[in-house]
Design a protein around this motif. Structure first.
Motif, PDB file in Angstrom:
ATOM      1  N   VAL A 101     -10.247   4.263  -2.163  1.00 44.04           N
ATOM      2  CA  VAL A 101      -9.257   4.856  -1.273  1.00 44.04           C
ATOM      3  C   VAL A 101      -9.759   4.876   0.168  1.00 44.04           C
ATOM      4  O   VAL A 101      -9.036   4.527   1.094  1.00 44.04           O
ATOM      5  CB  VAL A 101      -8.884   6.284  -1.741  1.00 44.04           C
ATOM      6  CG1 VAL A 101      -8.100   7.022  -0.676  1.00 44.04           C
ATOM      7  CG2 VAL A 101      -8.085   6.210  -3.023  1.00 44.04           C
ATOM      8  N   PHE A 102     -10.992   5.263   0.384  1.00 41.61           N
ATOM      9  CA  PHE A 102     -11.483   5.409   1.742  1.00 41.61           C
ATOM     10  C   PHE A 102     -12.018   4.124   2.348  1.00 41.61           C
ATOM     11  O   PHE A 102     -11.853   3.886   3.539  1.00 41.61           O
ATOM     12  CB  PHE A 102     -12.544   6.498   1.808  1.00 41.61           C
ATOM     13  CG  PHE A 102     -11.964   7.870   1.703  1.00 41.61           C
ATOM     14  CD1 PHE A 102     -11.129   8.358   2.682  1.00 41.61           C
ATOM     15  CD2 PHE A 102     -12.249   8.674   0.623  1.00 41.61           C
ATOM     16  CE1 PHE A 102     -10.578   9.612   2.581  1.00 41.61           C
ATOM     17  CE2 PHE A 102     -11.715   9.935   0.517  1.00 41.61           C
ATOM     18  CZ  PHE A 102     -10.871  10.408   1.506  1.00 41.61           C
ATOM     19  N   VAL A 103     -12.659   3.288   1.554  1.00 40.38           N
ATOM     20  CA  VAL A 103     -13.234   2.065   2.110  1.00 40.38           C
ATOM     21  C   VAL A 103     -12.163   0.988   2.265  1.00 40.38           C
ATOM     22  O   VAL A 103     -12.022   0.384   3.325  1.00 40.38           O
ATOM     23  CB  VAL A 103     -14.402   1.565   1.243  1.00 40.38           C
ATOM     24  CG1 VAL A 103     -14.888   0.216   1.713  1.00 40.38           C
ATOM     25  CG2 VAL A 103     -15.532   2.577   1.262  1.00 40.38           C
ATOM     26  N   LEU A 104     -11.394   0.755   1.216  1.00 40.27           N
ATOM     27  CA  LEU A 104     -10.353  -0.271   1.280  1.00 40.27           C
ATOM     28  C   LEU A 104      -9.067   0.234   1.909  1.00 40.27           C
ATOM     29  O   LEU A 104      -8.186  -0.548   2.224  1.00 40.27           O
ATOM     30  CB  LEU A 104     -10.061  -0.808  -0.122  1.00 40.27           C
ATOM     31  CG  LEU A 104     -11.231  -1.489  -0.834  1.00 40.27           C
ATOM     32  CD1 LEU A 104     -10.793  -1.950  -2.213  1.00 40.27           C
ATOM     33  CD2 LEU A 104     -11.755  -2.638  -0.017  1.00 40.27           C
ATOM     34  N   ARG A 105      -8.939   1.543   2.020  1.00 41.50           N
ATOM     35  CA  ARG A 105      -7.767   2.200   2.609  1.00 41.50           C
ATOM     36  C   ARG A 105      -6.478   1.840   1.888  1.00 41.50           C
ATOM     37  O   ARG A 105      -5.451   1.595   2.496  1.00 41.50           O
ATOM     38  CB  ARG A 105      -7.646   1.855   4.087  1.00 41.50           C
ATOM     39  CG  ARG A 105      -8.707   2.478   4.918  1.00 41.50           C
ATOM     40  CD  ARG A 105      -8.350   2.415   6.375  1.00 41.50           C
ATOM     41  NE  ARG A 105      -9.347   3.147   7.133  1.00 41.50           N
ATOM     42  CZ  ARG A 105     -10.205   2.574   7.946  1.00 41.50           C
ATOM     43  NH1 ARG A 105     -10.177   1.285   8.131  1.00 41.50           N
ATOM     44  NH2 ARG A 105     -11.073   3.298   8.605  1.00 41.50           N
ATOM     45  N   ARG A 106      -6.559   1.790   0.596  1.00 43.36           N
ATOM     46  CA  ARG A 106      -5.350   1.563  -0.181  1.00 43.36           C
ATOM     47  C   ARG A 106      -5.535   2.161  -1.567  1.00 43.36           C
ATOM     48  O   ARG A 106      -6.648   2.319  -2.056  1.00 43.36           O
ATOM     49  CB  ARG A 106      -4.996   0.090  -0.273  1.00 43.36           C
ATOM     50  CG  ARG A 106      -5.941  -0.724  -1.094  1.00 43.36           C
ATOM     51  CD  ARG A 106      -5.545  -2.193  -1.088  1.00 43.36           C
ATOM     52  NE  ARG A 106      -6.428  -2.939  -1.952  1.00 43.36           N
ATOM     53  CZ  ARG A 106      -6.127  -3.312  -3.178  1.00 43.36           C
ATOM     54  NH1 ARG A 106      -4.956  -3.037  -3.680  1.00 43.36           N
ATOM     55  NH2 ARG A 106      -6.992  -3.979  -3.912  1.00 43.36           N
ATOM     56  N   SER A 107      -4.420   2.486  -2.162  1.00 40.35           N
ATOM     57  CA  SER A 107      -4.432   3.015  -3.513  1.00 40.35           C
ATOM     58  C   SER A 107      -3.193   2.485  -4.220  1.00 40.35           C
ATOM     59  O   SER A 107      -2.068   2.699  -3.770  1.00 40.35           O
ATOM     60  CB  SER A 107      -4.412   4.544  -3.491  1.00 40.35           C
ATOM     61  OG  SER A 107      -4.370   5.044  -4.798  1.00 40.35           O
ATOM     62  N   ASP A 108      -3.408   1.789  -5.291  1.00 43.55           N
ATOM     63  CA  ASP A 108      -2.301   1.214  -6.041  1.00 43.55           C
ATOM     64  C   ASP A 108      -1.760   2.264  -7.013  1.00 43.55           C
ATOM     65  O   ASP A 108      -2.477   3.184  -7.427  1.00 43.55           O
ATOM     66  CB  ASP A 108      -2.776  -0.016  -6.817  1.00 43.55           C
ATOM     67  CG  ASP A 108      -3.302  -1.094  -5.881  1.00 43.55           C
ATOM     68  OD1 ASP A 108      -2.760  -1.220  -4.775  1.00 43.55           O
ATOM     69  OD2 ASP A 108      -4.253  -1.800  -6.268  1.00 43.55           O
ATOM     70  N   PRO A 109      -0.496   2.129  -7.413  1.00 42.63           N
ATOM     71  CA  PRO A 109       0.079   3.109  -8.350  1.00 42.63           C
ATOM     72  C   PRO A 109      -0.646   3.153  -9.696  1.00 42.63           C
ATOM     73  O   PRO A 109      -0.697   4.189 -10.346  1.00 42.63           O
ATOM     74  CB  PRO A 109       1.522   2.627  -8.548  1.00 42.63           C
ATOM     75  CG  PRO A 109       1.809   1.770  -7.366  1.00 42.63           C
ATOM     76  CD  PRO A 109       0.495   1.194  -6.926  1.00 42.63           C
ATOM     77  N   GLU A 110      -1.237   2.036 -10.107  1.00 44.64           N
ATOM     78  CA  GLU A 110      -1.916   2.004 -11.398  1.00 44.64           C
ATOM     79  C   GLU A 110      -3.321   2.603 -11.327  1.00 44.64           C
ATOM     80  O   GLU A 110      -3.989   2.752 -12.354  1.00 44.64           O
ATOM     81  CB  GLU A 110      -2.027   0.561 -11.910  1.00 44.64           C
ATOM     82  CG  GLU A 110      -0.714  -0.110 -12.174  1.00 44.64           C
ATOM     83  CD  GLU A 110      -0.143  -0.754 -10.917  1.00 44.64           C
ATOM     84  OE1 GLU A 110      -0.920  -1.105 -10.018  1.00 44.64           O
ATOM     85  OE2 GLU A 110       1.078  -0.878 -10.836  1.00 44.64           O
ATOM     86  N   ASP A 111      -3.791   2.936 -10.137  1.00 46.73           N
ATOM     87  CA  ASP A 111      -5.153   3.442  -9.997  1.00 46.73           C
ATOM     88  C   ASP A 111      -5.398   4.698 -10.826  1.00 46.73           C
ATOM     89  O   ASP A 111      -6.438   4.831 -11.466  1.00 46.73           O
ATOM     90  CB  ASP A 111      -5.474   3.738  -8.533  1.00 46.73           C
ATOM     91  CG  ASP A 111      -5.730   2.474  -7.743  1.00 46.73           C
ATOM     92  OD1 ASP A 111      -5.901   1.406  -8.377  1.00 46.73           O
ATOM     93  OD2 ASP A 111      -5.760   2.550  -6.505  1.00 46.73           O
TER      94      ASP A 111
END
Length: 137
Positions: A101-111
């Motif tokens: 979440v913090f390094v790639l700055r994204r979070s997928d719904p399946e995470d």
């Protein structure tokens, strides 16, 4: 100089009158130029300040992220002898999800689905490897 070249045939009185007539316009042009330069300088200063604030914010967020990750790892190591399941949660998938979440700055719904599956599998693997606790009799 151009004015002097154009008016050189005239006498000193007419040249003086012509220069005095153009002086207010030259002053206005100078004030306009100075105001434009001042506005450009202020705009550049604002952009510089905004970039500095953005860099400071990024550095501060990186410090928070590293602090949380180190705290999770340290807490996982600290609680490992007493509570293996909590240690697997602190050092395992949740730490990886936090990093994503913090390094790639994204979070997928399946995470969250993958995180819960990984947490269950690490917990079940930890419970199988854990020797039974001696009973206090």
């Amino acid at each position: 100089m151009q004015i002097a070249m154009q008016w050189r045939e005239l006498g000193a009185e007419q040249l003086k009158a012509a220069l005095e007539a153009t002086e207010p316009e030259l002053r206005r042009e100078h004030r306009l130029l100075m105001a434009r330069l001042e506005m450009q300088r202020e705009a550049e200063q604002r952009r510089h300040e905004e970039r500095r604030e953005q860099r400071a914010h990024k550095r501060q967020m990186a410090e928070v992220i590293v602090g949380v990750a180190v705290a999770m790892l340290g807490a996982g190591v600290y609680v490992a002898p007493r509570s293996w399941w909590l240690a697997t949660q602190l050092c395992g998938p949740s730490l990886l999800a936090l990093a994503k979440v913090f390094v790639l700055r994204r979070s997928d719904p399946e995470d969250m689905k993958y995180l819960s599956i990984a947490a269950r599998s690490s917990t079940s693997a930890g419970s199988q490897a854990q020797p039974p606790q001696p009973s206090a009799a």
